[in-house]
Design a protein around this motif. Structure first.
Motif, PDB file in Angstrom:
ATOM      1  N   THR A 167      11.264  11.754   2.537  1.00  0.00           N
ATOM      2  CA  THR A 167      11.452  10.538   3.328  1.00  0.00           C
ATOM      3  C   THR A 167      10.414   9.513   2.899  1.00  0.00           C
ATOM      4  O   THR A 167       9.251   9.859   2.672  1.00  0.00           O
ATOM      5  CB  THR A 167      11.276  10.817   4.839  1.00  0.00           C
ATOM      6  OG1 THR A 167      12.181  11.844   5.249  1.00  0.00           O
ATOM      7  CG2 THR A 167      11.536   9.560   5.657  1.00  0.00           C
ATOM      8  N   ILE A 168      10.823   8.258   2.761  1.00  0.00           N
ATOM      9  CA  ILE A 168       9.883   7.163   2.542  1.00  0.00           C
ATOM     10  C   ILE A 168       9.990   6.237   3.746  1.00  0.00           C
ATOM     11  O   ILE A 168      11.056   5.696   4.039  1.00  0.00           O
ATOM     12  CB  ILE A 168      10.168   6.396   1.248  1.00  0.00           C
ATOM     13  CG1 ILE A 168      10.044   7.330   0.033  1.00  0.00           C
ATOM     14  CG2 ILE A 168       9.196   5.213   1.103  1.00  0.00           C
ATOM     15  CD1 ILE A 168      10.371   6.676  -1.298  1.00  0.00           C
ATOM     16  N   VAL A 169       8.879   6.105   4.462  1.00  0.00           N
ATOM     17  CA  VAL A 169       8.812   5.209   5.620  1.00  0.00           C
ATOM     18  C   VAL A 169       8.195   3.894   5.159  1.00  0.00           C
ATOM     19  O   VAL A 169       7.099   3.883   4.589  1.00  0.00           O
ATOM     20  CB  VAL A 169       7.963   5.816   6.752  1.00  0.00           C
ATOM     21  CG1 VAL A 169       7.923   4.863   7.949  1.00  0.00           C
ATOM     22  CG2 VAL A 169       8.505   7.176   7.163  1.00  0.00           C
ATOM     23  N   VAL A 170       8.906   2.803   5.378  1.00  0.00           N
ATOM     24  CA  VAL A 170       8.414   1.481   4.985  1.00  0.00           C
ATOM     25  C   VAL A 170       8.033   0.709   6.248  1.00  0.00           C
ATOM     26  O   VAL A 170       8.846   0.547   7.160  1.00  0.00           O
ATOM     27  CB  VAL A 170       9.474   0.697   4.185  1.00  0.00           C
ATOM     28  CG1 VAL A 170       8.939  -0.679   3.792  1.00  0.00           C
ATOM     29  CG2 VAL A 170       9.888   1.487   2.943  1.00  0.00           C
ATOM     30  N   ILE A 171       6.781   0.260   6.286  1.00  0.00           N
ATOM     31  CA  ILE A 171       6.249  -0.492   7.421  1.00  0.00           C
ATOM     32  C   ILE A 171       5.886  -1.891   6.951  1.00  0.00           C
ATOM     33  O   ILE A 171       5.160  -2.054   5.971  1.00  0.00           O
ATOM     34  CB  ILE A 171       5.009   0.208   8.007  1.00  0.00           C
ATOM     35  CG1 ILE A 171       5.380   1.616   8.504  1.00  0.00           C
ATOM     36  CG2 ILE A 171       4.408  -0.618   9.140  1.00  0.00           C
ATOM     37  CD1 ILE A 171       4.185   2.452   8.926  1.00  0.00           C
ATOM     38  N   GLU A 172       6.399  -2.903   7.646  1.00  0.00           N
ATOM     39  CA  GLU A 172       6.090  -4.294   7.309  1.00  0.00           C
ATOM     40  C   GLU A 172       4.875  -4.755   8.102  1.00  0.00           C
ATOM     41  O   GLU A 172       4.737  -4.438   9.294  1.00  0.00           O
ATOM     42  CB  GLU A 172       7.286  -5.193   7.624  1.00  0.00           C
ATOM     43  CG  GLU A 172       7.078  -6.642   7.210  1.00  0.00           C
ATOM     44  CD  GLU A 172       8.262  -7.516   7.550  1.00  0.00           C
ATOM     45  OE1 GLU A 172       8.153  -8.751   7.378  1.00  0.00           O
ATOM     46  OE2 GLU A 172       9.300  -6.980   7.985  1.00  0.00           O
TER      47      GLU A 172
ATOM     48  N   ALA B 167       0.862  -1.178   0.000  1.00  0.00           N
ATOM     49  CA  ALA B 167       0.000   0.000   0.000  1.00  0.00           C
ATOM     50  C   ALA B 167       0.897   1.226   0.000  1.00  0.00           C
ATOM     51  O   ALA B 167       1.953   1.241   0.644  1.00  0.00           O
ATOM     52  CB  ALA B 167      -0.916   0.019   1.219  1.00  0.00           C
ATOM     53  N   THR B 168       0.486   2.247  -0.741  1.00  0.00           N
ATOM     54  CA  THR B 168       1.253   3.491  -0.766  1.00  0.00           C
ATOM     55  C   THR B 168       0.324   4.662  -0.469  1.00  0.00           C
ATOM     56  O   THR B 168      -0.876   4.609  -0.726  1.00  0.00           O
ATOM     57  CB  THR B 168       1.915   3.742  -2.131  1.00  0.00           C
ATOM     58  OG1 THR B 168       0.900   3.870  -3.137  1.00  0.00           O
ATOM     59  CG2 THR B 168       2.859   2.627  -2.503  1.00  0.00           C
ATOM     60  N   ALA B 169       0.914   5.721   0.065  1.00  0.00           N
ATOM     61  CA  ALA B 169       0.187   6.976   0.253  1.00  0.00           C
ATOM     62  C   ALA B 169       1.197   8.107   0.202  1.00  0.00           C
ATOM     63  O   ALA B 169       2.232   8.055   0.873  1.00  0.00           O
ATOM     64  CB  ALA B 169      -0.566   6.990   1.582  1.00  0.00           C
ATOM     65  N   ARG B 170       0.896   9.087  -0.626  1.00  0.00           N
ATOM     66  CA  ARG B 170       1.723  10.288  -0.647  1.00  0.00           C
ATOM     67  C   ARG B 170       0.817  11.419  -0.183  1.00  0.00           C
ATOM     68  O   ARG B 170       0.118  12.041  -0.967  1.00  0.00           O
ATOM     69  CB  ARG B 170       2.256  10.547  -2.061  1.00  0.00           C
ATOM     70  CG  ARG B 170       3.339  11.616  -2.093  1.00  0.00           C
ATOM     71  CD  ARG B 170       3.888  11.845  -3.486  1.00  0.00           C
ATOM     72  NE  ARG B 170       3.031  12.665  -4.299  1.00  0.00           N
ATOM     73  CZ  ARG B 170       3.476  13.454  -5.286  1.00  0.00           C
ATOM     74  NH1 ARG B 170       4.766  13.506  -5.573  1.00  0.00           N
ATOM     75  NH2 ARG B 170       2.646  14.163  -6.006  1.00  0.00           N
ATOM     76  N   ALA B 171       0.812  11.625   1.125  1.00  0.00           N
ATOM     77  CA  ALA B 171      -0.205  12.503   1.694  1.00  0.00           C
ATOM     78  C   ALA B 171       0.385  13.347   2.821  1.00  0.00           C
ATOM     79  O   ALA B 171       1.395  12.996   3.425  1.00  0.00           O
ATOM     80  CB  ALA B 171      -1.369  11.671   2.220  1.00  0.00           C
TER      81      ALA B 171
ATOM     82  N   ALA C  75       4.180   1.785   2.325  1.00  0.00           N
ATOM     83  CA  ALA C  75       5.203   2.810   2.122  1.00  0.00           C
ATOM     84  C   ALA C  75       4.545   4.180   2.120  1.00  0.00           C
ATOM     85  O   ALA C  75       3.673   4.462   1.293  1.00  0.00           O
ATOM     86  CB  ALA C  75       5.943   2.578   0.806  1.00  0.00           C
ATOM     87  N   ALA C  76       4.948   5.016   3.061  1.00  0.00           N
ATOM     88  CA  ALA C  76       4.414   6.379   3.174  1.00  0.00           C
ATOM     89  C   ALA C  76       5.449   7.362   2.660  1.00  0.00           C
ATOM     90  O   ALA C  76       6.586   7.389   3.148  1.00  0.00           O
ATOM     91  CB  ALA C  76       4.060   6.693   4.622  1.00  0.00           C
ATOM     92  N   LEU C  77       5.079   8.160   1.666  1.00  0.00           N
ATOM     93  CA  LEU C  77       5.968   9.167   1.099  1.00  0.00           C
ATOM     94  C   LEU C  77       5.734  10.478   1.841  1.00  0.00           C
ATOM     95  O   LEU C  77       4.648  11.056   1.775  1.00  0.00           O
ATOM     96  CB  LEU C  77       5.716   9.333  -0.405  1.00  0.00           C
ATOM     97  CG  LEU C  77       6.302   8.240  -1.314  1.00  0.00           C
ATOM     98  CD1 LEU C  77       5.528   6.934  -1.166  1.00  0.00           C
ATOM     99  CD2 LEU C  77       6.283   8.686  -2.773  1.00  0.00           C
ATOM    100  N   LYS C  78       6.766  10.933   2.541  1.00  0.00           N
ATOM    101  CA  LYS C  78       6.631  12.085   3.437  1.00  0.00           C
ATOM    102  C   LYS C  78       7.677  13.145   3.095  1.00  0.00           C
ATOM    103  O   LYS C  78       8.522  12.958   2.235  1.00  0.00           O
ATOM    104  CB  LYS C  78       6.820  11.628   4.882  1.00  0.00           C
ATOM    105  CG  LYS C  78       5.914  10.475   5.329  1.00  0.00           C
ATOM    106  CD  LYS C  78       4.465  10.901   5.475  1.00  0.00           C
ATOM    107  CE  LYS C  78       4.295  11.868   6.618  1.00  0.00           C
ATOM    108  NZ  LYS C  78       2.882  12.302   6.784  1.00  0.00           N
ATOM    109  N   GLY C  79       7.592  14.265   3.828  1.00  0.00           N
ATOM    110  CA  GLY C  79       8.585  15.321   3.682  1.00  0.00           C
ATOM    111  C   GLY C  79       9.878  14.966   4.409  1.00  0.00           C
ATOM    112  O   GLY C  79      10.136  13.801   4.717  1.00  0.00           O
TER     113      GLY C  79
END
Length: 237
Positions: A210-215, A144-148, A170-174
């Motif tokens: 920053t990309i935070v990856v959560i398993e 799942a991805t979110a750029r929010a 994977a969360a796409l962040k600042g």
């Protein structure tokens, strides 16, 4: 419309080789984005160079943060104009892509875009918390991805219920993420996840990302995700 040679160079810089057909697809994407943006609000970024860097390259960085097997199932939550998942699928055409958005006007754009780009995407008008409760979507995806701009705590509750055990979010962040990571620990744990990686980088214009990856290590409890109003009023802290 866009400088495809520059996009190709930027992509090579992160280890991606884009063929001429893929570059032309990106150019068509940019054209449709700008055209549709005159009718509905899709993005504030409309200059060709900014589209290349802040939309396309930023999205493609996802492939540096996570490895995706051929045919992997990806769901993009609150996808808006298709970022990051549609650019990722241009680079990795074998991905199976589901685009979720709560605004039907955006879904209409995404359907037209998918057809024009030759992508057979599932474009679904649904709120993330409703999808997370539906058997059609719950725990069905490899990624799942979110750029929010939403807090990682809330994004985890929206996105992790959609991910199968063993999959990732994977969360796409600042750029600034440390405090947010600390504040999100309970939510990530409650959803059955654990932080697997934090990938920090800078775009060519100097913007920090920053990309935070959560398993996903265990199933999400059936009480999650909660309704939107409850998520906003009673954050998991």
């Amino acid at each position: 419309m866009i400088d495809t040679e520059k996009l190709s160079s930027y992509a090579e810089g992160i280890g991606l080789s884009l063929g001429q057909a893929q570059l032309e697809t990106f150019d068509l994407y940019a054209q449709m984005l700008v055209e549709w943006n005159q009718k509905i609000n899709l993005t504030a970024i409309t200059k060709p160079e900014e589209i290349v860097v802040k939309h396309f390259l930023d999205s493609l960085m996802l492939l540096n943060a996570v490895s995706l097997e051929e045919g992997a199932r990806l769901v993009d939550v609150g996808t808006g104009a298709g970022f990051p998942s549609v650019p990722v699928k241009i680079a990795r055409p074998q991905l199976e892509l589901t685009l979720l958005d709560s605004l039907n006007k955006r879904i209409l754009f995404l359907k037209e875009l998918s057809a024009a780009l030759g992508q057979q995407n599932h474009c679904v008008h649904i709120r993330a918390e409703e999808a997370g409760k539906s058997a059609a979507y719950r725990e069905q995806y490899d990624l799942a991805t979110a750029r929010a701009v939403a807090h990682l705590r809330e994004l985890s509750e929206y996105c992790l219920p959609l991910v199968r055990v063993g999959g990732r979010f994977a969360a796409l962040k600042g750029g600034e993420i440390e405090q947010e990571l600390t504040e999100s620990e309970k939510a990530v744990r409650e959803m059955g996840g654990k932080i697997a990686g934090v990938r920090q980088f800078s775009l060519p214009d100097g913007s920090a990302r920053t990309i935070v990856v959560i398993e996903k290590i265990s199933q999400t409890l059936t009480k999650y995700p909660r309704p939107h109003a409850k998520i906003a009023k009673f954050p998991l802290i």
